[in-house]
Design an enzyme around this catalytic site. Structure first.
Site, PDB file in Angstrom:
ATOM      1  N   GLY A   1      -2.759   1.103  17.114  1.00 22.48           N
ATOM      2  CA  GLY A   1      -2.144   0.455  16.034  1.00 22.48           C
ATOM      3  C   GLY A   1      -2.077   2.500  15.692  1.00 22.48           C
TER       4      GLY A   1
ATOM      5  N   LYS B   1       0.938  -1.341   0.139  1.00 25.83           N
ATOM      6  CA  LYS B   1      -0.095   0.084   0.069  1.00 25.83           C
ATOM      7  C   LYS B   1       0.512   1.220   0.268  1.00 25.83           C
ATOM      8  CE  LYS B   1      -4.215  -2.005   2.235  1.00 25.83           C
ATOM      9  NZ  LYS B   1      -5.301  -2.002   3.233  1.00 25.83           N
TER      10      LYS B   1
ATOM     11  N   ASP C   1     -10.433   2.648   2.145  1.00 26.97           N
ATOM     12  CA  ASP C   1     -10.103   2.075   3.158  1.00 26.97           C
ATOM     13  C   ASP C   1     -10.699   3.007   3.836  1.00 26.97           C
ATOM     14  OD1 ASP C   1      -9.177  -0.173   2.337  1.00 26.97           O
ATOM     15  OD2 ASP C   1      -6.717   0.855   3.028  1.00 26.97           O
TER      16      ASP C   1
ATOM     17  N   ASN D   1       0.681   3.234  20.005  1.00 30.81           N
ATOM     18  CA  ASN D   1       1.851   2.106  18.816  1.00 30.81           C
ATOM     19  C   ASN D   1       2.617   1.829  19.476  1.00 30.81           C
ATOM     20  OD1 ASN D   1       1.341   0.976  16.457  1.00 30.81           O
ATOM     21  ND2 ASN D   1       3.079   2.245  16.212  1.00 30.81           N
TER      22      ASN D   1
HETATM   23  P1  ATR Z   1      -1.784  -1.768   7.775  1.00 30.52           P
HETATM   24  O1  ATR Z   1      -1.509  -1.111   6.322  1.00 30.52           O
HETATM   25  O2  ATR Z   1      -2.446  -3.610   8.049  1.00 30.52           O
HETATM   26  O3  ATR Z   1      -1.528  -1.066   8.645  1.00 30.52           O
HETATM   27  P2  ATR Z   1       1.276  -1.884   8.737  1.00 30.52           P
HETATM   28  O4  ATR Z   1       1.341  -0.579   8.180  1.00 30.52           O
HETATM   29  O5  ATR Z   1       2.657  -3.221   8.724  1.00 30.52           O
HETATM   30  O6  ATR Z   1      -0.206  -2.302   8.322  1.00 30.52           O
HETATM   31  O7  ATR Z   1       0.675  -1.486  10.156  1.00 30.52           O
HETATM   32  C1  ATR Z   1       0.880  -3.177  11.175  1.00 30.52           C
HETATM   33  C2  ATR Z   1      -0.019  -2.464  12.108  1.00 30.52           C
HETATM   34  O8  ATR Z   1      -0.008  -3.254  13.252  1.00 30.52           O
HETATM   35  C3  ATR Z   1       1.782  -1.509  13.392  1.00 30.52           C
HETATM   36  O9  ATR Z   1       1.029  -0.791  14.011  1.00 30.52           O
HETATM   37  C4  ATR Z   1       2.678  -2.422  13.734  1.00 30.52           C
HETATM   38  O10 ATR Z   1       3.077  -1.674  15.201  1.00 30.52           O
HETATM   39  P3  ATR Z   1       4.947  -1.088  15.019  1.00 30.52           P
HETATM   40  O11 ATR Z   1       4.455  -0.039  14.165  1.00 30.52           O
HETATM   41  O12 ATR Z   1       4.723  -0.484  16.508  1.00 30.52           O
HETATM   42  O13 ATR Z   1       4.743  -2.004  14.359  1.00 30.52           O
HETATM   43  C5  ATR Z   1       1.153  -2.969  14.290  1.00 30.52           C
HETATM   44  N1  ATR Z   1       1.539  -4.505  14.736  1.00 30.52           N
HETATM   45  C6  ATR Z   1       1.977  -5.725  13.541  1.00 30.52           C
HETATM   46  N2  ATR Z   1       2.241  -6.851  14.874  1.00 30.52           N
HETATM   47  C7  ATR Z   1       2.159  -6.075  16.358  1.00 30.52           C
HETATM   48  C8  ATR Z   1       2.108  -7.282  17.689  1.00 30.52           C
HETATM   49  N3  ATR Z   1       2.539  -8.310  17.572  1.00 30.52           N
HETATM   50  N4  ATR Z   1       2.017  -6.177  18.481  1.00 30.52           N
HETATM   51  C9  ATR Z   1       1.160  -4.796  18.765  1.00 30.52           C
HETATM   52  N5  ATR Z   1       1.780  -3.867  17.482  1.00 30.52           N
HETATM   53  C10 ATR Z   1       1.576  -5.039  16.530  1.00 30.52           C
END
Ligand code: ATR
Length: 280
Positions: free
Chosen positions: A132, A71, A107, A156
């Site tokens: 997040g 994206k 979205d 986050n």
């Molecule tokens: P998307 O487009 O689906 O939002 P992304 O931009 O990769 O995908 O974002 C994933 C989100 O999930 C982020 O807020 C990520 O937190 P970080 O920025 O700290 O990485 C969060 N996330 C993913 N795995 C996580 C986990 N195990 N615990 C907490 N937050 C998580």
């Protein structure tokens, strides 16, 4: 006899992408409206992305959705981009035009439409907690902030992303109070009206809930944008607490309806697309 028009190709670009539900809803809509088009899955590894983007015309592709992990990456391929997609920093819908690619992000609008139209929740004047700060969160928060809520608090793991999101909301939104929370507790879920989980925690069946159950309360609408066959732990624990809940299927439906409209110029047949998803 008139020559049959060639079939137009749409699809979803991602990696992995084979579990996407989008082909079901778009193909059902094409069939219902008798549009000669088909929606495919383009599961393209990062090493082949450039090649894919340069072969769109040859493949007859007129538009596509974009999912994980592209994206943000596809933004640099766009000739034009909507102000909303630019603000979000991510594109989930691409229109292939004669003069180049145009990027949209449906979205956030899809999320808000589902929230308002189906769940009857108007964010105006309400207190909102968001988990997040990735691409999905940015889409959701940018649109929430436009609705003049009383508060948006975001937590986050990676705080730098929260700060960057807060900056965007400050500049473009109309939210009375913005909080870059340092912990889940600072999200002030206790007096919030809406909790949105935009993290990927919950995608796998064994995942824990990202929120301690004692922070949930019955006046909360809990929206988990994860959509999967199993119910996430967050949603099952929220139900136990008497909260209203929603998974991400409604957001998927509405963002798909908006993409459909962009590509075809036709009103998306909501019931047909919803039935194809199994019903939200
Ligand atoms: P998307 O487009 O689906 O939002 P992304 O931009 O990769 O995908 O974002 C994933 C989100 O999930 C982020 O807020 C990520 O937190 P970080 O920025 O700290 O990485 C969060 N996330 C993913 N795995 C996580 C986990 N195990 N615990 C907490 N937050 C998580």
């Amino acid at each position: 006899m008139r020559k049959k028009e060639p079939s137009i190709i749409y699809g979803v670009l991602g990696y992995p992408a084979k579990h996407s539900l989008s082909p079901r809803m778009h193909n059902a809509a094409f069939e219902y409206l008798k549009i000669r088009a088909s929606y495919k899955i383009f599961e393209i590894p990062p090493s082949e992305l450039k090649l894919f983007m340069s072969s769109l015309g040859r493949r007859g592709i007129k538009g596509f959705n974009v999912t994980i992990p592209y994206k943000q990456t596809v933004v640099s391929f766009m000739k034009k981009i909507t102000p909303e997609a630019l603000m979000i920093g991510a594109v989930n819908t691409v229109e292939v035009t004669k003069t180049g690619l145009k990027g949209y992000n449906t979205d956030g609008e899809g999320f808000i439409s589902h929230l308002k139209e189906d769940l009857g929740f108007d964010p105006k004047g309400r207190k909102i907690a968001v988990l997040g700060a990735g691409g999905a969160s940015r889409a959701v928060c940018v649109y929430l902030a436009k609705c003049a809520p009383a508060r948006i608090a975001v937590f986050n793991r990676d705080r730098s992303k929260t700060i960057s999101l807060m900056h965007a909301l400050n500049v473009h939104g109309s939210c009375s109070e913005l909080t870059a929370a340092d912990s889940i507790k600072e999200l002030k879920i206790g007096d919030a009206d809406l909790l949105v989980n935009t993290t990927s925690v919950g995608m796998n069946p064994g995942d824990p809930s990202p929120v301690p159950q004692e922070l949930l309360h019955k006046d909360l609408l809990v929206y988990d944008i994860v959509y999967s066959k199993h119910q996430t732990k967050l949603l099952s624990e929220s139900r136990e607490k008497g909260c209203r809940v929603s998974n991400g299927l409604g957001m998927l439906l509405y963002q798909g309806m908006l993409s459909f409209g962009i590509w075809t110029g036709r009103k998306a047949p909501k019931k047909v697309m919803n039935d194809a998803l199994g019903g939200i």
